[in-house]
Design a protein around this motif. Sequence first.
Motif, mmCIF file in Angstrom:
data_model
loop_
_atom_site.group_PDB
_atom_site.id
_atom_site.type_symbol
_atom_site.label_atom_id
_atom_site.label_comp_id
_atom_site.label_asym_id
_atom_site.label_seq_id
_atom_site.Cartn_x
_atom_site.Cartn_y
_atom_site.Cartn_z
ATOM 1 N N HIS A 163 5.425 -12.917 25.446
ATOM 2 C CA HIS A 163 4.168 -11.678 25.121
ATOM 3 C C HIS A 163 4.092 -10.609 24.837
ATOM 4 O O HIS A 163 3.116 -9.081 23.858
ATOM 5 N N HIS A 164 4.189 -9.955 26.153
ATOM 6 C CA HIS A 164 4.120 -8.851 26.865
ATOM 7 C C HIS A 164 5.110 -8.763 27.509
ATOM 8 O O HIS A 164 5.031 -8.536 29.203
ATOM 9 N N GLU A 215 6.855 -20.030 21.314
ATOM 10 C CA GLU A 215 7.441 -19.119 22.145
ATOM 11 C C GLU A 215 8.347 -19.388 22.654
ATOM 12 O O GLU A 215 8.768 -17.633 23.172
ATOM 13 N N ALA A 218 8.492 -15.655 20.242
ATOM 14 C CA ALA A 218 8.642 -14.845 21.332
ATOM 15 C C ALA A 218 9.320 -14.388 22.937
ATOM 16 O O ALA A 218 9.414 -12.721 22.557
#
Length: 295
Positions: A163-164, A215, A218
Motif C-alpha cells: 500500500h506504500h 492484498e 495491492a
Amino acid sequence: MTRAVLTGIDGSPQSEAAVRWAAEEAVRRGAVLRILHAWPWLSAANVEGLPAGGLRPAALRALADAAEEIRRAHPGLSVETAVVGDDPADALAAAGEDQELIVLGSRGLGGFSGLLAGSVGLAVAARATVPVVLVRADGTAGPGGPGADGPDRREIVVGVDGHHAADAVLDFAFTEAARRGARVRAVHGWDLVPVWTAPGWVPPQVDLAVQDGSEQAALAKALTAARAAHPNVEVIAETRIGGAANAVVAASAGAELVVVGRRDRLHHPLGIRLGPVTHAVIHHSAAPAVVVPHD
C-alpha cells in the motif's frame, strides 16, 4: 565520479567475510573496491602517542594484507585502502556518501544465535545515504547461491509494503536481480488488526480469502513500474499473513539477498532510524540483508 563499493575491516571474521563479499560485488558492478579501517585511536593527534604509535602500522599492515588477498582472488579489480582516526560508524557513514554501496560484516548481539547485526552495522544502516549490505560470516547463505534447503535457482527477496511501496527499494532489488541473473521474490506480509469491543481486543470478522485477494491486488499494483522497467526479470509475487517481518524472514532461506527499506524521515531521539520491520529483518535474515534508504 568513480564507481566504488565501500567496506570496513576490523580483523574480525565478519569483516573479512564482508571484504570478500564486497570484492565480488565490485567485480560484478565494474566498480572500485575501497577498504576502510577506522578507530578513534588512529587519529593524527594520537599517532605519536601510545598505544596509537603501534596501532597505526598494525592497521596499515592489516589493510595491506586484506588488499593483497583480494587482488590475488580478483586480479583485475582496483583496490584502495584507507585508515581513518574516527568512530567506525561515523567514518563509514561519512565515507559512504559518494559510494554505490556499503558492505559490512555482522555479528550476533547479546549471545543470541541467529541475530545478525552488530552495533556498527546497525548504526551505519540507520544513517547511510546509500544502500548498506550486512553480511554474516558463517557462510550459511552467502552471495554465491541458494542454501541447501532454498529455492532451485538464484533469488533476490524484497519486502514490499503493497500500500506504500518504495520505488528505490524495488529498483535496487530488480536491478540486482538483472545483474545476477536471478529472479525477484516480492513479499508482502499482512496481518489482521484487532478491534476493541466490550470484552476487550478481538480479531476482526474478516473473510481471509477476500482480504488476501485484496492484498495480492495491492502488491501487483505496487510492482507494476518495476516490472515494466525490468521486463526480463522473473517475478514471484507472494503475500503472507502473519506480519511483514515474519513474511520476509521466512522467505529469506536460500536467497542471495534480502532487500528492505529505511525511510529517511524516520527519526529517533538517539539517532537510530530503522523501522521495526527492517530492524527485525536485518537481525534474523538467513541471507545477506540490504537496507535501502528512501523518501
